[in-house]
Design a protein around this motif. Structure first.
Motif, PDB file in Angstrom:
ATOM      1  N   TYR A  97      39.532 -11.645 -98.387  1.00 48.90           N
ATOM      2  CA  TYR A  97      39.086 -11.251 -99.609  1.00 48.90           C
ATOM      3  C   TYR A  97      39.908 -12.025-101.019  1.00 48.90           C
ATOM      4  CZ  TYR A  97      35.629  -7.462 -98.418  1.00 48.90           C
ATOM      5  OH  TYR A  97      34.625  -6.870 -97.617  1.00 48.90           O
ATOM      6  N   LYS A  98      40.835 -13.098-100.538  1.00 50.46           N
ATOM      7  CA  LYS A  98      41.719 -13.491-101.622  1.00 50.46           C
ATOM      8  C   LYS A  98      40.933 -14.570-102.035  1.00 50.46           C
ATOM      9  CE  LYS A  98      46.299 -12.569-100.737  1.00 50.46           C
ATOM     10  NZ  LYS A  98      47.401 -12.899 -99.599  1.00 50.46           N
ATOM     11  N   GLY A  99      41.108 -15.069-103.435  1.00 51.51           N
ATOM     12  CA  GLY A  99      40.550 -16.212-104.108  1.00 51.51           C
ATOM     13  C   GLY A  99      38.985 -15.998-104.094  1.00 51.51           C
ATOM     14  N   VAL A 100      38.304 -15.078-104.112  1.00 53.47           N
ATOM     15  CA  VAL A 100      36.749 -15.091-104.206  1.00 53.47           C
ATOM     16  C   VAL A 100      36.394 -14.612-105.638  1.00 53.47           C
ATOM     17  CG1 VAL A 100      36.534 -14.333-101.820  1.00 53.47           C
ATOM     18  CG2 VAL A 100      36.689 -12.610-103.447  1.00 53.47           C
ATOM     19  N   GLY A 101      37.235 -14.663-106.540  1.00 47.26           N
ATOM     20  CA  GLY A 101      36.787 -14.253-107.934  1.00 47.26           C
ATOM     21  C   GLY A 101      36.470 -12.658-108.199  1.00 47.26           C
ATOM     22  N   LYS A 102      35.696 -12.585-109.268  1.00 51.18           N
ATOM     23  CA  LYS A 102      35.353 -11.355-109.583  1.00 51.18           C
ATOM     24  C   LYS A 102      34.367 -10.669-108.449  1.00 51.18           C
ATOM     25  CE  LYS A 102      35.370 -12.045-114.714  1.00 51.18           C
ATOM     26  NZ  LYS A 102      34.542 -12.780-115.335  1.00 51.18           N
ATOM     27  N   LYS A 103      33.923 -11.167-107.498  1.00 55.02           N
ATOM     28  CA  LYS A 103      33.017 -10.645-106.453  1.00 55.02           C
ATOM     29  C   LYS A 103      33.910  -9.596-105.711  1.00 55.02           C
ATOM     30  CE  LYS A 103      31.847 -14.693-104.842  1.00 55.02           C
ATOM     31  NZ  LYS A 103      32.374 -15.555-105.630  1.00 55.02           N
ATOM     32  N   LYS A 104      35.233  -9.629-105.748  1.00 56.67           N
ATOM     33  CA  LYS A 104      36.046  -9.105-105.016  1.00 56.67           C
ATOM     34  C   LYS A 104      35.900  -7.465-105.220  1.00 56.67           C
ATOM     35  CE  LYS A 104      41.046  -8.669-103.458  1.00 56.67           C
ATOM     36  NZ  LYS A 104      42.301  -9.527-103.579  1.00 56.67           N
ATOM     37  N   PHE A 105      35.866  -6.909-106.350  1.00 57.38           N
ATOM     38  CA  PHE A 105      35.497  -5.916-106.498  1.00 57.38           C
ATOM     39  C   PHE A 105      34.138  -5.187-106.112  1.00 57.38           C
ATOM     40  CE2 PHE A 105      33.724  -2.286-109.133  1.00 57.38           C
ATOM     41  CZ  PHE A 105      34.852  -1.319-109.275  1.00 57.38           C
ATOM     42  N   TYR A 106      33.297  -6.108-105.916  1.00 60.63           N
ATOM     43  CA  TYR A 106      31.972  -5.256-105.301  1.00 60.63           C
ATOM     44  C   TYR A 106      32.273  -5.515-103.689  1.00 60.63           C
ATOM     45  CZ  TYR A 106      27.453  -4.904-103.349  1.00 60.63           C
ATOM     46  OH  TYR A 106      26.295  -4.509-102.856  1.00 60.63           O
ATOM     47  N   LEU A 107      32.919  -6.724-103.328  1.00 66.72           N
ATOM     48  CA  LEU A 107      33.148  -6.625-101.707  1.00 66.72           C
ATOM     49  C   LEU A 107      33.849  -5.202-101.294  1.00 66.72           C
ATOM     50  CD1 LEU A 107      34.080 -10.323-101.579  1.00 66.72           C
ATOM     51  CD2 LEU A 107      32.158  -9.448-100.638  1.00 66.72           C
ATOM     52  N   ILE A 108      35.110  -4.880-101.987  1.00 67.44           N
ATOM     53  CA  ILE A 108      35.673  -3.703-101.815  1.00 67.44           C
ATOM     54  C   ILE A 108      34.693  -2.443-101.883  1.00 67.44           C
ATOM     55  CG2 ILE A 108      37.863  -2.384-102.180  1.00 67.44           C
ATOM     56  CD1 ILE A 108      38.883  -4.751-103.394  1.00 67.44           C
ATOM     57  N   TYR A 109      34.161  -2.512-103.013  1.00 67.28           N
ATOM     58  CA  TYR A 109      33.164  -1.272-102.970  1.00 67.28           C
ATOM     59  C   TYR A 109      32.350  -1.150-102.038  1.00 67.28           C
ATOM     60  CZ  TYR A 109      29.796   1.605-105.537  1.00 67.28           C
ATOM     61  OH  TYR A 109      28.925   2.666-105.604  1.00 67.28           O
ATOM     62  N   GLY A 110      31.714  -2.129-101.434  1.00 71.54           N
ATOM     63  CA  GLY A 110      30.694  -2.055-100.289  1.00 71.54           C
ATOM     64  C   GLY A 110      31.394  -2.222 -98.925  1.00 71.54           C
ATOM     65  N   LEU A 111      32.629  -2.280 -98.720  1.00 72.37           N
ATOM     66  CA  LEU A 111      33.086  -2.268 -97.538  1.00 72.37           C
ATOM     67  C   LEU A 111      32.787  -1.234 -96.594  1.00 72.37           C
ATOM     68  CD1 LEU A 111      34.993  -3.953 -95.897  1.00 72.37           C
ATOM     69  CD2 LEU A 111      36.803  -3.011 -97.098  1.00 72.37           C
ATOM     70  N   CYS A 112      31.665  -1.139 -96.050  1.00 77.32           N
ATOM     71  CA  CYS A 112      31.284  -0.143 -94.987  1.00 77.32           C
ATOM     72  C   CYS A 112      31.467  -0.435 -93.610  1.00 77.32           C
ATOM     73  CB  CYS A 112      29.692   0.042 -95.294  1.00 77.32           C
ATOM     74  SG  CYS A 112      28.556  -1.256 -94.925  1.00 77.32           S
ATOM     75  N   ASP A 113      31.161   0.272 -92.488  1.00 76.66           N
ATOM     76  CA  ASP A 113      31.547  -0.101 -91.247  1.00 76.66           C
ATOM     77  C   ASP A 113      30.727  -1.594 -91.270  1.00 76.66           C
ATOM     78  OD1 ASP A 113      32.774   2.324 -90.948  1.00 76.66           O
ATOM     79  OD2 ASP A 113      30.931   3.063 -90.283  1.00 76.66           O
ATOM     80  N   GLU A 114      29.714  -1.686 -91.278  1.00 72.70           N
ATOM     81  CA  GLU A 114      28.980  -2.784 -91.017  1.00 72.70           C
ATOM     82  C   GLU A 114      29.165  -4.039 -91.580  1.00 72.70           C
ATOM     83  OE1 GLU A 114      27.737   0.344 -91.640  1.00 72.70           O
ATOM     84  OE2 GLU A 114      26.954   1.088 -89.785  1.00 72.70           O
ATOM     85  N   SER A 115      29.389  -3.923 -93.057  1.00 68.05           N
ATOM     86  CA  SER A 115      29.742  -5.176 -93.619  1.00 68.05           C
ATOM     87  C   SER A 115      31.252  -5.867 -93.336  1.00 68.05           C
ATOM     88  CB  SER A 115      29.978  -4.832 -95.227  1.00 68.05           C
ATOM     89  OG  SER A 115      28.901  -4.536 -95.534  1.00 68.05           O
TER      90      SER A 115
END
Lengths: 236, 112
Positions: A97-115
């Motif tokens: 998740y390093k260096g992906v910009g503002k998307k990082k917040f959403y990537l962490i928010y949606g870090l479910c088993d499947e993702s």
């Protein structure tokens, strides 16, 4: 318009990986909506809960909180326990998740088993932007789940076909992803540690209490294996 | 329903908060602008395989070996997925094959 086509490429590359989850989540989401309906909740509950909480099994548990006497601390503690496995997902994704910009917040928010299982194992094609690829995997999964729950909540009483056992699609997905990871890696210590100790923990502690002991055992054994494992890497 | 709307909102907010704490905590403790400790880097490398194993076992948490169908459909289902995947290594075939076999087992074989 480089960025626009970049997004579109990532979106197209991500979609095929999420198709098994489309099947599983829409079904499970519908099942969740129907379940909420059967408990007497209006459709707005599964809709809001599926989009905000976005952690499948936890939402079924949350429905029970709503029917029990008001006890917010209890709800918080139980949620932390059921979802403690996310801590391991986070540690595994620190680098990705390093260096992906503002998307990082959403990537962490949606870090479910499947993702998590897709994003941590997939080989993203070189011409596709890593951040946007992971963003679309997460977004698709989020939408499948939310739309499923919405359909189930609204039309819950109308569904009549026999879907018993369809939830096995998620188990199958995890088995396939585990095997793919197995074929990719040179050493299988970690995979065997995870599989073995989780089984031991499930037998000892039972279905509703095994996750945290399993995580602690995995952490302990992997810590002890650090020296030998890193030695192998240097020698190889 | 015994709760007021406000109490329901607070309860749901607690579940959201709990879930997000478990997801955000590693990223808050180890921010990307500071070097991550070597030990945590090591964990980040070895944990994915272990946690995928945990996730498979997690799917079986409600299976009882002592009652009902004793986990037989689950084991057959996983075996079908694994064999199909070893044979053809086509993700969709393995997933669809295992799921269909499992559904037939629980709906047709074990329903009577």
């Amino acid at each position: 318009m480089k960025t626009k086509s970049e997004k579109w490429e990532a979106c197209r590359a991500a979609f095929p990986y999420t198709v098994p989850i489309l099947t599983g989540f829409v079904f499970l989401g519908i099942a969740y909506g129907i379940y909420m309906h059967s408990l007497g909740f209006s459709a707005i509950y599964p809709i809001l809960m599926s989009f905000t909480i976005f952690a499948g099994s936890m939402e079924f548990v949350a429905a029970n909180f709503l029917l029990a006497p008001f006890h917010p601390v209890n709800a918080l503690v139980l949620t932390l326990m059921v979802n403690a496995r996310h801590l391991f997902y986070g540690i595994s994704m620190l680098d990705m998740y390093k260096g992906v910009g503002k998307k990082k917040f959403y990537l962490i928010y949606g870090l479910c088993d499947e993702s998590f299982s897709i994003n941590c194992t997939v080989d993203i094609p070189k011409n596709v932007d890593k951040g946007w690829f992971m963003f679309f995997v997460t977004l698709f999964n989020h939408l499948y789940w939310g739309i499923g729950a919405t359909i189930g909540g609204i039309f819950g009483s109308l569904v009549q076909f026999n879907t018993e056992g369809l939830e096995f699609v998620m188990t199958s997905l995890f088995v396939v992803i585990f095997m793919e990871q197995w074929m990719k890696e040179k050493k299988h210590h970690s995979a065997l540690v995870g599989l073995g100790l989780s089984t031991v923990s499930l037998i000892i502690f039972g279905g509703s209490h095994f996750i945290i002991p399993a995580m602690l055992m995995i952490l302990t054994v992997l810590t002890f294996l650090r020296k030998p494992l890193e030695k192998v890497e240097v020698a190889a | 329903m015994t709760m007021s709307i406000a109490q329901q909102v607070i309860t749901i907010a607690m579940v959201v908060l709990g879930t997000m704490l478990t997801r955000f905590l590693p990223f808050i403790i180890f921010p990307s602008n500071k070097p991550t400790p070597k030990y945590v880097q090591y964990l980040g490398k070895v944990l994915p395989s272990a946690v995928l194993g945990l996730l498979i076992i997690y799917c079986f948490k409600d299976v009882s070996l002592l009652s009902g169908s004793r986990g037989v459909p689950e084991f057959i289902g996983v075996a079908v997925v694994a064999l199909l995947h070893l044979w053809k290594r086509k993700m969709f075939l393995s997933i669809a094959g295992g799921t269909i076999v499992y559904m037939m087992l629980v709906q047709l074989v074990l329903s009577s």
